[in-house]
Design an enzyme around this catalytic site. Structure first.
Site, short mmCIF file in Angstrom:
data_model
loop_
_atom_site.label_atom_id
_atom_site.label_comp_id
_atom_site.label_asym_id
_atom_site.label_seq_id
_atom_site.Cartn_x
_atom_site.Cartn_y
_atom_site.Cartn_z
N TYR A 1 1.27 0.69 13.84
CA TYR A 1 2.06 1.69 13.12
C TYR A 1 1.51 3.08 13.33
CZ TYR A 1 -1.28 0.64 9.27
OH TYR A 1 -2.39 0.42 8.51
N ASP B 1 -5.60 -5.95 -2.75
CA ASP B 1 -4.19 -6.34 -2.85
C ASP B 1 -3.98 -7.31 -4.00
OD1 ASP B 1 -3.79 -4.71 -0.67
OD2 ASP B 1 -3.88 -6.36 0.77
N HIS C 1 0.81 -1.22 0.00
CA HIS C 1 0.00 0.00 0.00
C HIS C 1 0.84 1.27 0.00
CE1 HIS C 1 -2.99 -2.73 2.32
NE2 HIS C 1 -3.07 -2.94 1.03
N LYS D 1 5.63 5.90 7.89
CA LYS D 1 5.09 4.92 8.84
C LYS D 1 6.21 4.40 9.74
CE LYS D 1 1.60 3.35 5.57
NZ LYS D 1 1.18 2.23 4.72
#
Length: 182
Positions: free
Chosen positions: A133, A170, A64, A73
């Site tokens: 995250y 995905d 992503h 992140k």
């Protein structure tokens, strides 16, 4: 210093290993310290969102990225283990299209800093894993994109144990030669 920072082969991507204090009672470590993060990892950033996911063995989440409002992140695993992967999507970077992967686990307590401009994903290698995250921008679904996890032009060497479980988005990710990049 409460962290050890190691550069990876991708400019800006860093492995962070905290100093862990342990005894018969258990352990303690600072999972995030803004001053040390700014001094040793990436200065001038503010985290605006914390995310927590739980996935079962064989789940692959990613790859992503957000084409607008790109997110930096800071990722870690608090239960189980994953194989974490980043791909450089910065067109002007000398490592454009290259990837880096490493095991993150509750046992090794490693964290990975993924700057804006990278696709990110992970594959769960333990029975289950909880993944945390922090992000430097909010999630905007209209700007989210997915790089195909098994794009042969990128060549990520996933430690697969069978066919991974994927979300529809995905499985439908785009090829590096066709997707929007930075």
């Amino acid at each position: 210093m409460a962290i050890q920072v190691t550069a990876t082969s991708l400019s800006g991507v860093k492995i962070i290993e905290p100093k862990v204090f342990g005894d018969t009672r258990g352990f303690f470590f600072e999972s995030y310290n803004a001053r040390e993060f700014a001094e040793h990892v990436a200065p001038g950033l503010e985290f605006v969102q914390d995310n927590h996911s739980r996935s079962m063995k064989g789940v692959l989440r990613g790859m992503h990225y957000q084409i607008r409002h790109p997110q930096g992140k800071l990722v870690r695993v608090v239960s189980g283990e994953v194989y974490d992967v980043v791909v450089d999507l910065r067109r002007d970077s000398p490592t454009f299209g290259k990837w880096e992967g490493l095991h993150l686990s509750a046992d090794n307590k490693r964290q990975l800093w993924v700057p804006p401009g990278f696709a990110h994903g992970f594959y769960v290698t333990s029975d289950s894993a909880e993944f945390l995250y922090k992000t430097t921008d909010y999630w905007y679904p209209e700007h989210e994109r997915s790089l195909l996890w098994n794009d042969s032009d990128v060549g990520v060497e996933w430690p697969l144990d069978g066919i991974p479980t994927l979300a529809d988005k995905d499985a439908a990710g785009g090829l590096l030669k066709e997707i929007e990049v930075y």
